[in-house]
Motif scaffolding. Structure first.
Motif, PDB file in Angstrom:
ATOM      1  N   SER A 348      24.964  36.863  58.067  1.00  0.00           N
ATOM      2  CA  SER A 348      26.366  37.213  57.797  1.00  0.00           C
ATOM      3  C   SER A 348      26.533  38.655  57.343  1.00  0.00           C
ATOM      4  O   SER A 348      27.658  39.152  57.271  1.00  0.00           O
ATOM      5  CB  SER A 348      26.955  36.274  56.730  1.00  0.00           C
ATOM      6  N   GLY A 349      25.429  39.339  57.015  1.00  0.00           N
ATOM      7  CA  GLY A 349      25.508  40.745  56.624  1.00  0.00           C
ATOM      8  C   GLY A 349      25.152  41.031  55.187  1.00  0.00           C
ATOM      9  O   GLY A 349      25.249  42.184  54.742  1.00  0.00           O
ATOM     10  N   LYS A 350      24.699  40.028  54.439  1.00  0.00           N
ATOM     11  CA  LYS A 350      24.415  40.223  53.015  1.00  0.00           C
ATOM     12  C   LYS A 350      23.297  41.241  52.792  1.00  0.00           C
ATOM     13  O   LYS A 350      23.430  42.159  51.973  1.00  0.00           O
ATOM     14  CB  LYS A 350      24.021  38.888  52.366  1.00  0.00           C
ATOM     15  N   THR A 351      22.184  41.076  53.503  1.00  0.00           N
ATOM     16  CA  THR A 351      21.052  41.989  53.312  1.00  0.00           C
ATOM     17  C   THR A 351      21.412  43.400  53.755  1.00  0.00           C
ATOM     18  O   THR A 351      21.077  44.384  53.079  1.00  0.00           O
ATOM     19  CB  THR A 351      19.832  41.468  54.086  1.00  0.00           C
ATOM     20  N   THR A 512      30.068  36.469  37.796  1.00  0.00           N
ATOM     21  CA  THR A 512      31.458  36.546  37.345  1.00  0.00           C
ATOM     22  C   THR A 512      32.417  36.497  38.518  1.00  0.00           C
ATOM     23  O   THR A 512      33.573  36.094  38.369  1.00  0.00           O
ATOM     24  CB  THR A 512      31.698  37.854  36.573  1.00  0.00           C
ATOM     25  N   ARG A 513      31.951  36.932  39.693  1.00  0.00           N
ATOM     26  CA  ARG A 513      32.798  37.029  40.867  1.00  0.00           C
ATOM     27  C   ARG A 513      31.955  36.736  42.098  1.00  0.00           C
ATOM     28  O   ARG A 513      30.753  36.998  42.106  1.00  0.00           O
ATOM     29  CB  ARG A 513      33.399  38.444  40.931  1.00  0.00           C
ATOM     30  N   LEU A 514      32.595  36.181  43.138  1.00  0.00           N
ATOM     31  CA  LEU A 514      31.905  35.889  44.380  1.00  0.00           C
ATOM     32  C   LEU A 514      32.574  36.607  45.536  1.00  0.00           C
ATOM     33  O   LEU A 514      33.806  36.705  45.590  1.00  0.00           O
ATOM     34  CB  LEU A 514      31.894  34.384  44.669  1.00  0.00           C
ATOM     35  N   VAL A 515      31.759  37.085  46.465  1.00  0.00           N
ATOM     36  CA  VAL A 515      32.223  37.668  47.719  1.00  0.00           C
ATOM     37  C   VAL A 515      31.624  36.838  48.841  1.00  0.00           C
ATOM     38  O   VAL A 515      30.404  36.656  48.902  1.00  0.00           O
ATOM     39  CB  VAL A 515      31.791  39.144  47.847  1.00  0.00           C
ATOM     40  N   VAL A 516      32.480  36.300  49.709  1.00  0.00           N
ATOM     41  CA  VAL A 516      32.021  35.464  50.822  1.00  0.00           C
ATOM     42  C   VAL A 516      32.038  36.293  52.100  1.00  0.00           C
ATOM     43  O   VAL A 516      33.070  36.868  52.458  1.00  0.00           O
ATOM     44  CB  VAL A 516      32.913  34.220  51.000  1.00  0.00           C
ATOM     45  N   MET A 517      30.893  36.362  52.780  1.00  0.00           N
ATOM     46  CA  MET A 517      30.789  37.108  54.028  1.00  0.00           C
ATOM     47  C   MET A 517      30.591  36.167  55.208  1.00  0.00           C
ATOM     48  O   MET A 517      29.936  35.122  55.089  1.00  0.00           O
ATOM     49  CB  MET A 517      29.637  38.111  53.956  1.00  0.00           C
TER      50      MET A 517
END
Length: 605
Positions: A348-351, A512-517
């Motif tokens: 998904s692009g995390k790395t 504290t926060r999440l980013v979904v890719m």
């Protein structure tokens, strides 16, 4: 009655001591595995699980030298004397480190390489390659270079290589370590079908008990090289306290039920635990508002930091030959002390996002600013004092000949005095429980311990921004606790952390926060409770919330904000019955998740 099936694996008082080691990796292991069984193996780091699995293929002691004792037979032959290449025809072995399989220029060639060594005819080979890649979700990847695959995709390739040989015994060491939830379900679905429909005997070691609890017919727990438990999954995995005593992480669903006072053995799956909670004495139809309010107060008690240390503006990056950008139009900011979880399916692009943040990759469009520095305008060595990373494979960033020297490399490059360097090394070695390993070579440690060394090496530089790529992959209960504690401590000191992870339970405790890719784009961003509570959104991205969240939502789909709970501790607080008829008790006898880490504000979820 039918005759019992003959054992395909038999060990009698088997032991093994690695060359140069002062203690045995395995001692007096007596074990029989019958044809068609599905055996799950658990143990803390160093308990001997990998040694046991590699002994079944003859890798130990033929390639990994040491002294073996006792007896061992696999399919009627002693793997200590059968050439490893011959044993591989019947025993498929998948290692925990997928980079070990990469030798060829394409995915298809990688699968073909093993088949060629086994003498499989070319006409049959193509069909085997196609079937193996389809079974692990890599159809269409035939021409891709393995070096361009994500860690999870590489792990699936390793499994496909083993499956292509058509083994009668399949041995897997941490096979799901780098996989997202959807990939993990798909992988274990393949293993389940091979076992149930084709009679393949399965032996699998994994730190994540959830899939094994559902599929295995039997479970063994190793402790310091010896068999500490052996029995049905419901009995062995349904005893969370006993598992923790051996350094094994129970399912979070089971931990919730145990912490609420239910005696072992407890159910291990989300649905069974939710049903048990719904019928327990004193059960409430809705969560306790006071407990949820307290949870919200703790979640909002973090320091309100407004100093931005990371800023991505409309960042795009694509790899040569790819049909779409790996990261497309991503904008993201992080303030000092924030812990941001980056979640998404494999690929998904995390790395790639992490490599753009630390300057190893430069954006093709947009801008990345770290601590006021444009990464495109500064060399990596200049950025290293401001942003640091721990890779999925820590071996890629370990260079010194001892752990002590590795921890000292960064501070020495920053020009610190030897006295200050020694102080930092001692402080980190104590915090990371590496004191006994300071004289060891980092690359001779286990993969999970190498992660601790790599984490210590970057923490020694005290960066403003820290990127962690799958920090808890393959870690046992103790190591995951140590990593969580260091994450929270670094955030408390003002470091902004970006954590790319499939370990939702870990993120529920520290983020504290999440980013979904998804497909290189940010499809959602928000507070951890809000994102984990949006189950349909997560499902679209191939994800699922932590087990504790799933249990709470199954008991009550709605509750006062911030709902739902995102950790075992939160779930226990809001689901505990309130009256004497219930299962109320002041506090669990021990940390129900086995993790002592506290959020960055020093509080506790």
């Amino acid at each position: 009655m039918p005759e019992p099936r003959e054992p395909v694996i038999a060990l009698a008082r088997f032991g093994f001591r690695h060359a140069g080691s002062d203690r045995p990796a395995l001692a007096d292991v007596t074990l029989k595995v019958r044809a068609g069984e599905y055996l799950g193996v658990f143990g803390a780091t160093g308990a001997g699980a990998t040694t046991l699995l590699t002994a079944l293929d003859g890798v130990v002691p033929q390639l990994v030298r040491g002294d073996a004792s006792g007896s061992i037979t696999v399919l009627g032959r002693d793997p200590r004397t059968v050439p490893v290449a011959d044993q591989a025809r019947q025993v498929g072995l998948v290692f925990d480190d997928p980079s070990l399989v990469v030798t060829q220029a394409s995915v298809a060639d990688e699968v073909a390489f093993g088949l060629e060594n086994l003498g499989v005819p070319r006409a049959e080979m193509d069909a085997r390659i196609d079937a193996a890649l389809r079974s692990v979700g890599l159809a269409g990847f035939e021409a891709r270079e393995p070096a361009t695959l994500s860690g999870g995709e590489l792990q699936r390739l390793a499994i496909g290589c083993a499956l292509a040989a058509g083994p009668s015994v399949l041995v897997l060491d941490e096979p799901s370590a780098n996989l997202d939830p959807a990939g993990r379900r798909a992988l274990y679905g393949v293993v389940r079908r091979l076992n149930r429909e084709h009679g393949v005997t399965v032996v699998v070691a994994d730190q994540d008990p959830t899939s094994i609890a559902r599929d295995a017919t039997r479970v063994v727990v190793l402790h310091e090289g010896r068999v500490a438990a052996d029995g049905p999954p419901a009995t062995v995995l349904g005893s969370p306290a006993a598992l923790r005593r051996h350094g094994v992480r129970p399912t979070d669903a089971a931990a919730v039920l145990e912490a609420l006072g239910v005696e072992a053995p407890v159910p291990t799956g989300v649905a069974d635990v939710a049903r048990r909670l719904a019928i327990r004495p004193g059960a409430e139809a809705t969560p306790r508002p006071a407990a949820v309010a307290a949870m919200g107060a703790l979640a909002s008690a973090r320091a309100d930091r407004s100093d931005t240390v990371l800023d991505l503006r409309d960042v795009t990056f694509g790899y040569p030959g790819a049909d779409r950008p790996a990261v497309a139009g991503v904008s993201l900011t992080a303030s000092a002390g924030e812990v941001i979880g980056i979640v998404g399916a494999n690929g998904s692009g995390k790395t790639t996002l992490g490599r753009l943040v630390n300057g190893l990759l430069r954006p093709q469009q947009g801008r990345v600013t770290v601590d006021g520095m444009d990464t495109a305008a500064h060399p990596v060595r200049s950025l290293a004092a401001h942003v640091a990373s721990v890779f999925q494979d820590p071996a890629q960033q370990l260079f010194a000949s001892t752990v002590a020297d590795e921890l000292a490399l960064g501070p020495r490059a920053l020009g610190l005095s030897e006295a200050r360097i020694g102080e930092r090394v001692r402080e980190l070695a104590r915090a990371l429980e590496l004191e006994a390993l300071l004289a060891r070579h980092p690359l001779r440690l286990g993969r999970a311990e190498r992660k601790l060394v790599a984490l210590g090496a970057v923490l020694a530089m005290r960066p403003r921004v820290l990127v962690l790529d799958e920090p808890t992959t393959g870690t046992d209960l103790r190591l995951a606790s140590i990593i969580g504690a260091r994450v929270c401590a670094a955030a408390g000191e003002g470091t902004a952390l970006l954590i790319a992870s499939h370990d939702m339970a870990f993120l529920g405790r520290v983020a504290t926060r999440l980013v979904v890719m998804d497909a290189g784009r940010v499809v959602a961003e928000g507070p951890v409770h809000a994102v984990f509570g949006d189950v349909p959104l997560l499902a679209l991205a191939g994800l699922e919330p932590p087990e504790a969240t799933q249990v709470a939502l199954a008991v009550s789909p709605r509750g006062p904000a911030p709902w739902p709970p995102v950790s075992v501790e939160e779930a226990v607080r809001v689901l505990r019955p309130a009256g004497p008829a219930g299962l109320e008790r002041s506090e669990p006898a021990e940390d129900p998740a086995g993790l002592d880490a506290a959020p960055a504000d020093g509080g506790s979820r």
